[in-house]
Scaffold this motif. Structure first.
Motif, PDB file in Angstrom:
ATOM      1  N   TRP A  77      31.298  40.371  19.387  1.00  9.94           N
ATOM      2  CA  TRP A  77      32.204  40.155  20.517  1.00  9.94           C
ATOM      3  C   TRP A  77      31.691  39.105  21.496  1.00  9.94           C
ATOM      4  O   TRP A  77      32.453  38.570  22.289  1.00  9.94           O
ATOM      5  CB  TRP A  77      32.467  41.472  21.232  1.00  9.94           C
ATOM      6  N   ARG A  99      40.501  44.517  14.720  1.00 13.86           N
ATOM      7  CA  ARG A  99      39.628  43.978  15.762  1.00 13.86           C
ATOM      8  C   ARG A  99      38.262  44.678  15.801  1.00 13.86           C
ATOM      9  O   ARG A  99      37.497  44.499  16.736  1.00 13.86           O
ATOM     10  CB  ARG A  99      40.287  44.057  17.138  1.00 13.86           C
ATOM     11  N   ASN A 111      38.053  38.518  20.218  1.00 17.54           N
ATOM     12  CA  ASN A 111      39.044  39.413  19.617  1.00 17.54           C
ATOM     13  C   ASN A 111      38.427  40.706  19.095  1.00 17.54           C
ATOM     14  O   ASN A 111      39.146  41.642  18.752  1.00 17.54           O
ATOM     15  CB  ASN A 111      39.756  38.700  18.464  1.00 17.54           C
ATOM     16  N   SER A 133      34.723  41.030  12.927  1.00 18.44           N
ATOM     17  CA  SER A 133      35.229  39.690  13.245  1.00 18.44           C
ATOM     18  C   SER A 133      35.900  39.014  12.056  1.00 18.44           C
ATOM     19  O   SER A 133      35.365  38.971  10.952  1.00 18.44           O
ATOM     20  CB  SER A 133      34.089  38.794  13.743  1.00 18.44           C
TER      21      SER A 133
END
Length: 359
Positions: free
Chosen positions: A295, A251, A300, A254
């Motif tokens: 983000w 995480r 995620n 991406s």
């Protein structure tokens, strides 16, 4: 509709890739005998690359190339052409490419050179730098097959988020690279693309699942590339091909926009990360990828910028476990662990702090 024979699909795919390589960039028939194992020096001896192109592709790392680009000592067009030619040579030797975007990449590089000449401003920190991408990382208008013959014509409609961010920073996609079918394998072989091998010994594999990236960058056919990793898929090809790579924490970067045959995969998350010629290259790509604040589009991703490595001012206590009591590594692995231990001792860490656990 009648189903196509997978062998015909694979043959058509191989021919499509080779047909995108200009004839002047092809190795002469018989120049490299099929039985020749060591081919890592062929780009320097085949006569396809000029002395200038050998200088460019022989650069120590991507950061060095960027210094030349930003100072206008090299143009993006000549850098991109040089790596296109070297990637073409690499593919003919170790079978590492799945998509070729030479014309598009050179056109983009030429446009960036014109913009820099006109405005004096860089597109971004990666201005004019070509890079490669693993097959299942989506790039708009190119195929994402995951090594499946049934997905041989699966064309992505948009870029993966990380690809889009790197493009926005000025980088240029010029090739995509091989992976094993399903990606769950530490060698790179599929019915669609065949086997990718190591340039130092073509009797050996290039590792997997990011084996095409490992083989290509190992032959200096790309300044840096993107691979993916669950259980070694970046780390193993890097080790096998003598380059650097990182599997970031899950995480951290991406994964939005990757083709996958495992929807969700929450319990054992995959990671995407850079593969390159130096640690500073890895740091640069990770920093740029997080500076774009992915983000905001991919929930995620952890909301955290990439920070520089801290300077270590103290001795470290490092435990070395060459054997876990279950699977005994081969002697070369144990020898490598002991060699790494000695290097750490030589770097100033107290040898008494090293413990070999032999359960």
């Amino acid at each position: 509709m009648a189903k196509l024979d997978w062998k015909l699909v694979a043959k058509a795919t191989s021919e499509r890739i080779l047909n995108k390589i200009p004839k002047s960039w092809r190795l002469p028939d018989g120049f490299v005998p099929p039985e020749q194992k060591e081919v890592s020096e062929v780009p320097e001896t085949c006569g396809i690359l000029s002395s200038r192109e050998l200088e460019i592709t022989g650069s120590p790392d991507a950061c060095f190339i960027l210094e030349k680009l930003h100072s206008r000592q090299w143009t993006s067009e000549e850098v991109t052409v040089a790596f296109c030619k070297r990637a073409a040579i690499a593919h003919q030797l170790v079978n590492c490419l799945t998509e070729i975007c030479f014309d598009e990449a050179i056109g983009q590089a030429r446009a960036m050179d014109a913009q820099l000449e006109k405005t004096g401003e860089l597109v971004g920190p990666l201005h004019g730098l070509p890079f490669s991408v693993k097959d299942h990382v989506n790039v708009a208008g190119t195929r994402s097959t995951m090594g499946y013959c049934s997905l041989a014509e699966n064309i992505a409609q948009e870029d993966a988020l990380i690809v889009r961010d790197l493009k926005a920073a000025g980088a240029i996609v010029f090739v995509k690279t091989t992976m094993p079918v399903t990606a769950m394998c530490l060698e790179t072989v599929s019915n669609l693309f065949g086997r990718t091998t190591c340039s130092r010994n073509r009797l050996l594999g290039a590792g997997g699942s990011s084996g095409g990236e490992g083989a290509l960058i190992g032959m200096k056919g790309s300044p840096f590339g993107l691979g993916t990793d669950v259980g070694g898929s970046i780390r193993v090809p890097c080790a096998f091909n003598g380059i650097y790579g990182i599997k970031p924490s899950s995480r951290r970067l991406s994964l939005d926009g990757l083709s996958s045959n495992v929807r969700g995969q929450i319990a054992i998350p995959a990671c995407i990360g850079p593969m390159a010629q130096s640690i500073r290259d890895l740091e640069l790509i990770c920093q740029i990828s997080t500076a774009s604040q992915p983000w905001l589009e991919d929930p995620n991703v952890i909301m955290k910028e990439w920070k520089p490595r801290p300077k270590i001012e103290r001795k470290l206590r490092i435990g070395v476990m060459p054997f876990d009591g279950v699977v005994m590594p081969h002697p070369p692995i144990i020898r490598a662990l002991r060699a790494a231990t000695e290097l750490l001792r030589a770097a100033g860490h107290d040898g008494a702090l090293f413990t070999f656990f032999c359960l």
